[in-house]
Write an enzyme that holds these catalytic residues in place. Structure first.
Site, PDB file in Angstrom:
ATOM      1  N   ASP A  14       2.226  58.031   4.166  1.00  0.00           N
ATOM      2  CA  ASP A  14       1.917  58.003   5.598  1.00  0.00           C
ATOM      3  C   ASP A  14       2.794  56.905   6.188  1.00  0.00           C
ATOM      4  OD1 ASP A  14       0.912  57.440   8.114  1.00  0.00           O
ATOM      5  OD2 ASP A  14      -1.188  57.464   7.504  1.00  0.00           O
ATOM      6  N   VAL A  15       3.714  57.266   7.080  1.00  0.00           N
ATOM      7  CA  VAL A  15       4.675  56.270   7.575  1.00  0.00           C
ATOM      8  C   VAL A  15       4.025  55.170   8.413  1.00  0.00           C
ATOM      9  CG1 VAL A  15       6.651  57.850   7.506  1.00  0.00           C
ATOM     10  CG2 VAL A  15       5.315  57.635   9.631  1.00  0.00           C
ATOM     11  N   THR A  57       5.691  57.844  26.026  1.00  0.00           N
ATOM     12  CA  THR A  57       5.826  56.386  25.875  1.00  0.00           C
ATOM     13  C   THR A  57       6.426  56.052  24.512  1.00  0.00           C
ATOM     14  OG1 THR A  57       3.925  56.029  27.307  1.00  0.00           O
ATOM     15  CG2 THR A  57       4.533  54.206  25.870  1.00  0.00           C
ATOM     16  N   ALA A  58       5.925  56.705  23.485  1.00  0.00           N
ATOM     17  CA  ALA A  58       6.454  56.457  22.131  1.00  0.00           C
ATOM     18  C   ALA A  58       7.928  56.871  22.046  1.00  0.00           C
ATOM     19  CB  ALA A  58       5.627  57.216  21.099  1.00  0.00           C
ATOM     20  N   LYS A  59       8.265  58.006  22.652  1.00  0.00           N
ATOM     21  CA  LYS A  59       9.631  58.524  22.515  1.00  0.00           C
ATOM     22  C   LYS A  59      10.653  57.682  23.291  1.00  0.00           C
ATOM     23  CE  LYS A  59       9.118  61.936  19.628  1.00  0.00           C
ATOM     24  NZ  LYS A  59       9.491  61.686  18.223  1.00  0.00           N
ATOM     25  N   TYR A  71       2.829  60.326  24.012  1.00  0.00           N
ATOM     26  CA  TYR A  71       4.041  60.789  23.311  1.00  0.00           C
ATOM     27  C   TYR A  71       5.314  60.362  24.048  1.00  0.00           C
ATOM     28  CZ  TYR A  71       6.991  64.418  21.011  1.00  0.00           C
ATOM     29  OH  TYR A  71       7.956  65.111  20.310  1.00  0.00           O
ATOM     30  N   ALA A 130       9.533  65.417   6.537  1.00  0.00           N
ATOM     31  CA  ALA A 130      10.521  66.444   6.185  1.00  0.00           C
ATOM     32  C   ALA A 130       9.922  67.593   5.378  1.00  0.00           C
ATOM     33  CB  ALA A 130      11.688  65.803   5.443  1.00  0.00           C
ATOM     34  N   ARG A 164       8.467  70.060   6.730  1.00  0.00           N
ATOM     35  CA  ARG A 164       8.667  71.296   7.504  1.00  0.00           C
ATOM     36  C   ARG A 164       9.475  70.983   8.770  1.00  0.00           C
ATOM     37  NH1 ARG A 164       2.490  71.178   9.641  1.00  0.00           N
ATOM     38  NH2 ARG A 164       2.940  70.160  11.623  1.00  0.00           N
TER      39      ARG A 164
HETATM   40  P1  NAP Z   1       6.299  69.385  12.867  1.00  0.00           P
HETATM   41  O1  NAP Z   1       6.708  70.776  12.501  1.00  0.00           O
HETATM   42  O2  NAP Z   1       4.914  69.148  13.338  1.00  0.00           O
HETATM   43  O3  NAP Z   1       6.627  68.450  11.605  1.00  0.00           O
HETATM   44  C1  NAP Z   1       6.275  67.099  11.597  1.00  0.00           C
HETATM   45  C2  NAP Z   1       6.175  66.629  10.162  1.00  0.00           C
HETATM   46  O4  NAP Z   1       5.836  65.226  10.195  1.00  0.00           O
HETATM   47  C3  NAP Z   1       5.053  67.346   9.379  1.00  0.00           C
HETATM   48  O5  NAP Z   1       5.527  67.731   8.114  1.00  0.00           O
HETATM   49  C4  NAP Z   1       3.977  66.269   9.272  1.00  0.00           C
HETATM   50  O6  NAP Z   1       3.212  66.318   8.085  1.00  0.00           O
HETATM   51  C5  NAP Z   1       4.825  65.008   9.239  1.00  0.00           C
HETATM   52  N1  NAP Z   1       4.026  63.836   9.553  1.00  0.00           N
HETATM   53  C6  NAP Z   1       3.144  63.690  10.574  1.00  0.00           C
HETATM   54  N2  NAP Z   1       2.577  62.479  10.537  1.00  0.00           N
HETATM   55  C7  NAP Z   1       3.103  61.836   9.469  1.00  0.00           C
HETATM   56  C8  NAP Z   1       2.902  60.559   8.891  1.00  0.00           C
HETATM   57  N3  NAP Z   1       2.026  59.695   9.419  1.00  0.00           N
HETATM   58  N4  NAP Z   1       3.614  60.219   7.796  1.00  0.00           N
HETATM   59  C9  NAP Z   1       4.478  61.097   7.240  1.00  0.00           C
HETATM   60  N5  NAP Z   1       4.708  62.319   7.742  1.00  0.00           N
HETATM   61  C10 NAP Z   1       4.026  62.701   8.833  1.00  0.00           C
HETATM   62  O7  NAP Z   1       7.226  68.793  14.016  1.00  0.00           O
HETATM   63  P2  NAP Z   1       8.756  69.054  14.437  1.00  0.00           P
HETATM   64  O8  NAP Z   1       8.756  69.925  15.628  1.00  0.00           O
HETATM   65  O9  NAP Z   1       9.588  69.404  13.260  1.00  0.00           O
HETATM   66  O10 NAP Z   1       9.111  67.594  14.975  1.00  0.00           O
HETATM   67  C11 NAP Z   1       9.827  66.637  14.221  1.00  0.00           C
HETATM   68  C12 NAP Z   1      10.160  65.463  15.123  1.00  0.00           C
HETATM   69  O11 NAP Z   1      10.909  65.926  16.247  1.00  0.00           O
HETATM   70  C13 NAP Z   1       8.935  64.755  15.696  1.00  0.00           C
HETATM   71  O12 NAP Z   1       9.186  63.361  15.778  1.00  0.00           O
HETATM   72  C14 NAP Z   1       8.831  65.335  17.082  1.00  0.00           C
HETATM   73  O13 NAP Z   1       8.149  64.468  17.956  1.00  0.00           O
HETATM   74  C15 NAP Z   1      10.285  65.503  17.440  1.00  0.00           C
HETATM   75  N6  NAP Z   1      10.557  66.487  18.496  1.00  0.00           N
HETATM   76  C16 NAP Z   1      10.195  67.783  18.355  1.00  0.00           C
HETATM   77  C17 NAP Z   1      10.487  68.686  19.370  1.00  0.00           C
HETATM   78  C18 NAP Z   1      10.129  70.143  19.299  1.00  0.00           C
HETATM   79  O14 NAP Z   1      10.312  70.841  20.294  1.00  0.00           O
HETATM   80  N7  NAP Z   1       9.650  70.651  18.189  1.00  0.00           N
HETATM   81  C19 NAP Z   1      11.135  68.241  20.529  1.00  0.00           C
HETATM   82  C20 NAP Z   1      11.482  66.906  20.636  1.00  0.00           C
HETATM   83  C21 NAP Z   1      11.196  66.030  19.610  1.00  0.00           C
HETATM   84  P3  NAP Z   1       1.898  67.231   7.974  1.00  0.00           P
HETATM   85  O15 NAP Z   1       2.384  68.632   8.059  1.00  0.00           O
HETATM   86  O16 NAP Z   1       1.300  66.933   6.644  1.00  0.00           O
HETATM   87  O17 NAP Z   1       1.023  66.836   9.115  1.00  0.00           O
END
Ligand code: NAP
Length: 251
Positions: A61-62, A154-156, A152, A14, A16
């Site tokens: 780190d989750v 597969t995980a989703k 990705y 959370a 960003r």
């Molecule tokens: P993002 O801007 O890349 O933000 C992801 C956040 O997760 C970052 O703050 C990151 O931290 C943090 N993170 C990564 N690995 C972590 C870990 N091991 N432990 C704790 N925090 C961790 O991505 P987003 O677009 O907001 O995506 C959020 C979620 O929505 C994700 O699950 C993504 O797969 C899903 N999603 C996104 C989209 C899209 O179009 N954007 C579409 C479908 C699904 P750092 O900055 O420090 O790396």
């Protein structure tokens, strides 16, 4: 939204993007919100931006079991027993299958699947004790298959099965579990995709908007809004569902 008592929510990843918008929305909804992320400084900035109840930034780190247990214990101690969990932390390590490395595969499974498992396992005991809980797992339209994302996707889709099983196991304790599967959301993640494939960001957004029935791409607030609905007290009969939030039907 009105709640009978303030509740504590945890949103992972959370610092960003979708996670930050969700944490901010839940704070405005009246929750005490813990922002869990790898990046503590950015997590603090999310909390500082809250226009609502108390917040807490927690570095973790989750995918690390010890870090998850320590983070959840700290949230319980400082904000109160967490009974809302949004498993949002995510990464991409895209590549066509023949070029994908074992570490690309393991990293994605580690954050999305193991991370959601560890966080939910740590938080569920508080939910069961309180006889109330809301779990929201962030899946993706990529669950339906997406070129370059065998890890990705597969995980989703795995998160969808995890969610349905949680709904079955935890329902009798007043806990619901649901998935939100976003379409294209403007964030650092999609910006990185544009960069990786060498497409100008504005053009990338425009092309994706054109393919979307509502003729725009999603914003993090679109997902936060759906989370707000699913975690509400009044949503207790909505469980085990996958809600595609994608500006149109997906198949
Ligand atoms: P993002 O801007 O890349 O933000 C992801 C956040 O997760 C970052 O703050 C990151 O931290 C943090 N993170 C990564 N690995 C972590 C870990 N091991 N432990 C704790 N925090 C961790 O991505 P987003 O677009 O907001 O995506 C959020 C979620 O929505 C994700 O699950 C993504 O797969 C899903 N999603 C996104 C989209 C899209 O179009 N954007 C579409 C479908 C699904 P750092 O900055 O420090 O790396």
């Amino acid at each position: 939204m009105t709640m009978s008592a303030p509740r504590t929510a945890i949103v992972t990843g959370a610092a960003r993007g979708i996670g930050a918008a969700t944490a901010t929305r839940l704070a405005a909804d009246g929750f005490a919100v813990a922002v869990v992320d790898l990046d503590e400084t950015a997590a603090k900035a999310t909390v500082d931006g809250f226009d609502g109840g108390p917040g807490l930034a927690v570095q973790a780190d989750v995918s690390d079991a010890a870090a998850v247990d320590a983070a959840v214990a700290r949230v319980a101690e400082e904000l109160g027993a967490p009974t809302v969990l949004v498993n949002n932390a995510g990464i991409t390590r895209d590549n066509l299958l023949f070029k994908m490395t074992e570490s690309d595969w393991d990293a994605v499974m580690g954050v999305h699947l193991k991370g959601a498992f560890l966080m939910t396992k740590a938080v569920q005991k508080h939910m069961v004790e309180q006889q109330f809980g809301r779990v929201v797992n962030i899946s993706s339209i990529a669950a339906l298959g997406n070129r370059g994302q065998s890890n990705y996707s597969t995980a989703k889709v795995g998160l969808q099965g995890f969610t349905k099983t949680l709904a079955i196991e935890l329902g009798k304790f007043g806990v619901t579990a649901n998935c939100i599967a976003p379409g294209f959301i403007a964030s650092e993640m999609t910006k990185a995709t544009a960069e990786r494939i060498g497409v100008d960001w504005e053009k990338f957004v425009e092309a994706n908007a054109k393919q979307t029935p509502v003729q725009r791409v999603g914003e993090p607030a679109d997902i936060a809004n759906a989370v707000s609905f699913l975690v509400a007290e009044a949503s207790g009969f909505v469980s085990g569902q996958v809600l595609y939030v994608a500006g149109g039907p997906v198949n």
